[in-house]
Design an enzyme around this catalytic site. Structure first.
Site, PDB file in Angstrom:
ATOM      1  N   THR A   1      -9.923  36.938  38.128  1.00 13.67           N
ATOM      2  CA  THR A   1      -9.479  37.962  37.180  1.00 13.67           C
ATOM      3  C   THR A   1      -8.610  39.079  37.893  1.00 13.67           C
ATOM      4  O   THR A   1      -7.625  39.390  37.028  1.00 13.67           O
ATOM      5  CB  THR A   1     -10.734  38.680  36.777  1.00 13.67           C
ATOM      6  OG1 THR A   1     -11.638  37.661  35.945  1.00 13.67           O
ATOM      7  CG2 THR A   1     -10.285  39.868  35.546  1.00 13.67           C
TER       8      THR A   1
ATOM      9  N   THR B   1     -14.818  37.184  40.335  1.00 14.70           N
ATOM     10  CA  THR B   1     -16.360  37.879  40.327  1.00 14.70           C
ATOM     11  C   THR B   1     -17.344  36.871  39.974  1.00 14.70           C
ATOM     12  O   THR B   1     -18.426  37.203  40.684  1.00 14.70           O
ATOM     13  CB  THR B   1     -16.476  38.915  39.256  1.00 14.70           C
ATOM     14  OG1 THR B   1     -16.320  38.701  38.179  1.00 14.70           O
ATOM     15  CG2 THR B   1     -15.494  40.258  39.772  1.00 14.70           C
TER      16      THR B   1
END
Length: 334
Positions: free
Chosen positions: A15, A99
């Site tokens: 991300t 993540t």
């Protein structure tokens, strides 16, 4: 000479390097069709990095962390070794990462990198192009932590949301909130504030460099799977894992480390077949206790490791020994 620390930034995607269609595209950006930024583009897009370190961007990969596995960890080990050889004056290394599996990658590196050089893994909850993205500041803070002399010898660190966490202790606790990475049992190691890096404590479970697992170049690890205990679980998954060649199974058991009766029978049969079984907890916090009836059957305990990290450690432990007492000693130390 700038007087600033020299820090390498290895980009792996995720991300933090992703681009949405517009500033409000902070959720479904993976479908935007825009490419994931590489390390050079990521560093160039945050000019403030020049104020805190001499940054060496390292082209590596650009993938979502849901795709990360053993081969990617091997590639990171090789990259880190090459960087240390090419830059003996390197002060620290930052790895940008998605993540989803960030905590597993960080823990693996903490157990395997044969050096005390600071390795900091960071990511983001919002894409690089998102309004109020956390990625820009997370990367700046991670570089500052990696370049700080007090960061040496702590194993791999995780830095997001101004917080410095130990790789062994931290876990992702929320799908979308900024404060998602937390260490439930013990809390943060320190903070990366605007004026200084402050440490409050050092992690106790850090392997000495000489004791770390030497798996660099190992093409295929021992297969270790995770079974998740639920009400009425019948143990069928255990049999499927054995059929797939599992050499180890981690049970994400009911807190404080108990399975259903059927799962217990299936896991005992797995051990009879030569599989190593480790009990962790699906609660994601607190130790699993070595209950007498489970200990008598040979089940091992993960202490307070999450199931996903217990899997990482069991994979590594099985490269060194198949002795159950020796593996339990590894879990007690790591």
């Amino acid at each position: 000479m700038s007087g600033l620390p020299k820090v390498a930034v290895i980009g792996t995607g995720g991300t933090i390097a992703s681009q949405g269609l517009d500033p409000l595209d902070v959720q479904d950006y993976a479908s935007s069709g825009r490419p994931i930024l590489n390390a050079e583009e990521l560093v160039a897009g945050i000019p403030a990095l020049k104020q805190v370190a001499e940054v060496i961007p390292v082209l590596h990969s650009a993938i979502p962390s849901t795709a990360v596995g053993w081969s990617d960890w091997q590639a990171l080990l090789a990259r880190i070794a090459a960087l240390r050889a090419a830059h003996p004056d390197l002060d620290g290394i930052v790895i940008t990462h998605g993540t989803a599996t960030l905590e597993e990658t960080a823990y693996f590196l903490s157990l395997t990198v044969p050096s005390d050089i600071p390795i900091v893994v960071t990511g983001a909850q919002r894409p690089f192009t998102g309004l109020s993205t956390d990625g820009h500041m997370n990367l700046v803070k991670a570089v500052r932590v990696a370049g700080h002399p007090d960061s040496r010898g702590m194993g791999a660190l995780v830095v997001l949301n101004d917080e410095i966490q130990a790789a062994r202790e931290v876990t992702k606790t929320s799908t979308g909130r900024m404060q998602t990475f937390r260490s439930p049992d013990v809390g943060v190691l320190g903070h990366a504030d605007a004026d200084r890096i402050t440490y409050w404590r050092r992690p106790m479970r850090v392997l000495p460099v000489a004791d770390r697992f030497d798996v660099a170049g190992m093409a295929t690890p021992p297969r270790v799977d995770v079974i998740y205990s639920v009400a009425g679980g019948d143990g069928v998954a255990v049999k499927a894992f054995l059929g797939a060649g599992a050499q180890g199974i981690v049970a994400a058991a009911f807190a404080p480390g108990f399975t259903t009766p059927a799962e217990r029978v299936a896991l005992a049969e797995a051990m009879e077949a030569g599989c190593t079984v480790v009990l962790s907890s699906r609660a994601m916090s607190g130790r699993t206790f070595p209950a007498k009836r489970y200990r008598a059957e040979g089940f091992l305990n993960a202490d307070n490791l999450t199931p996903q990290k217990a899997r990482v450690l069991l994979m590594l432990a099985l490269t060194r020994t198949r002795n159950r007492d020796a593996i339990q000693a590894i879990f007690d130390a790591c």
